[in-house]
Enzyme design. Structure first.
Site, mmCIF file in Angstrom:
data_model
loop_
_atom_site.group_PDB
_atom_site.id
_atom_site.type_symbol
_atom_site.label_atom_id
_atom_site.label_comp_id
_atom_site.label_asym_id
_atom_site.label_seq_id
_atom_site.Cartn_x
_atom_site.Cartn_y
_atom_site.Cartn_z
ATOM 1 N N SER A 40 0.806 -1.303 0.457
ATOM 2 C CA SER A 40 -0.001 -0.122 0.628
ATOM 3 C C SER A 40 0.743 1.191 -0.089
ATOM 4 O O SER A 40 0.688 2.018 -0.213
ATOM 5 C CB SER A 40 -0.885 0.078 1.172
ATOM 6 N N ASP A 321 -2.641 8.542 7.728
ATOM 7 C CA ASP A 321 -3.612 7.753 8.508
ATOM 8 C C ASP A 321 -2.467 6.816 9.411
ATOM 9 O O ASP A 321 -1.565 7.576 9.878
ATOM 10 C CB ASP A 321 -4.596 7.072 7.204
ATOM 11 N N HIS A 324 0.409 5.237 6.795
ATOM 12 C CA HIS A 324 0.940 5.398 5.537
ATOM 13 C C HIS A 324 1.337 7.163 6.028
ATOM 14 O O HIS A 324 0.775 8.006 6.077
ATOM 15 C CB HIS A 324 -0.138 5.315 4.268
#
Length: 359
Positions: A40, A321, A324
């Site tokens: 991600s 977040d 990340h």
């Protein structure tokens, strides 16, 4: 306190300069194509159509990205996006999920949120594209390129000139080893044993990438996972800035990855592998720990609450977040991966040098 504020201000000034630098592109890319493997941290939309909780195709993700919401797990560009710009690509490298024949000539992004080196990693979140599956996807792209270029020899020579980045391993800890209630690895392996298992499999995967025609490969080490807001909230820090047990475990992986890169360069005659030392790049000046507060309101899994309002001063936050980085954090990693500021940032060479090498 005053000295910490001065250092933070100095850090943010450097970031601002780096962000200005990354918008400058050259007329022609330094390499013909750029292929991205990862999780991600560099996913740009491959998970959008998957049945998974690990997707970022909703607001407030993409709030500062030129194309808006795309599936990137950040407010703006990922580190892979920025590296692509530094290499001279005017357009962002497309995700495998939607890449057209016209687009694959300049590269493909295979990255998938929740993916890992191990196939089972991230299964509690739903579907994801593990590194093994990403390599299978790359094999199909190589076949498509051969058909388009109508000359396998030409395609082989073409692929040798490209840059390949691999950013894997974070989820093998976050969504595997550190979840013993879900995965057996954390119950039966010591941290050193698990790191060794990961490195052995990673070695086979990087050799597979080489066999598919890759020659210029940058493998990213793991960052300070114990400093992510969500891991801090989950495990606590016992008064320390970060969860030191997690950082110590992931450091074992990094310590083993550097010798693996050296071995690959020695074993594979045309291999030009390099190690990007994310922990070196992420270590703040004078050891000051930067704020580990997320910019957006978090769900229980560490992602942003859909359609929530993020912090207005996103250039002052490192974390978007629970896991990340913001574009600010991604800018630091991308710039120092491309042009090392310290001998420990990249070994044996940074990505700018890697792009210049001939095979």
């Amino acid at each position: 306190m005053a000295s910490k504020l001065v250092l933070l201000f100095r850090f943010l000034i450097i970031i601002a300069i780096m962000q200005f630098q990354t918008v400058i592109t050259i007329a022609q890319p330094q390499v013909p194509c750029y292929f991205i493997f990862g999780d991600s941290l560099v996913d740009n939309g491959n998970n959008n159509r998957l049945r998974t909780e690990a997707k970022a195709n909703y607001s407030p993700y993409g709030i500062d990205f030129p194309l808006g919401v795309t599936g990137r797990f950040t407010n703006g560009r990922t580190s892979a996006d920025i590296i692509g710009q530094l290499l001279g690509f005017n357009d962002f490298i497309p995700p495998f999920a939607t890449a057209t024949n016209q687009e694959i000539i300049r590269g493909v992004n295979y990255a998938s949120g929740a993916a890992g080196i191990r196939d089972e990693t991230g299964r509690e979140l739903g579907d994801r594209i593990s590194l093994d599956r990403q390599l299978l996807n790359h094999a199909t792209i190589v076949s498509r390129l051969s058909l388009l270029q109508r000359n396998r020899t030409f395609t082989n020579e073409y692929l040798k000139k490209c840059i390949y980045t691999v950013n894997m391993g974070s989820n093998d800890y976050i969504n595997n080893y550190l979840m013993p209630e879900e995965y057996i690895a954390g119950r039966i392996y010591t941290p050193d044993q698990f790191a060794e298992l990961l490195i052995r499999k990673y070695s086979r995967q990087l050799r597979r990438l080489y066999n598919l025609g890759a020659r210029k490969i940058a493998a990213f080490g793991l960052g300070f996972l114990g400093c992510t807001p969500s891991e801090i909230a989950r495990f606590g820090t016992n008064g320390e800035p970060c969860v030191e047990s997690i950082n110590n475990a992931t450091m074992l992986f990094n310590v083993k990855l550097k010798p693996l890169i050296d071995d690959l360069n020695n074993d594979l005659p045309q291999g030009r592998f390099t190690f990007i030392n994310v922990t070196s790049i992420s270590t703040p000046e004078d050891g000051i720990v930067l704020p580990n507060v997320p910019c957006c309101q978090l769900r229980s899994d560490g992602q942003c609450v859909p359609n929530s309002i993020p912090c207005p001063n996103r250039n002052l936050f490192i974390w978007y977040d629970g896991y990340h980085p913001t574009e600010v954090g991604n800018t630091v990693l991308a710039n120092r991966s491309y042009t090392a500021l310290s001998p420990t940032d990249a070994s044996p060479y940074d990505i700018s040098r890697l792009a210049q090498l001939t095979v």
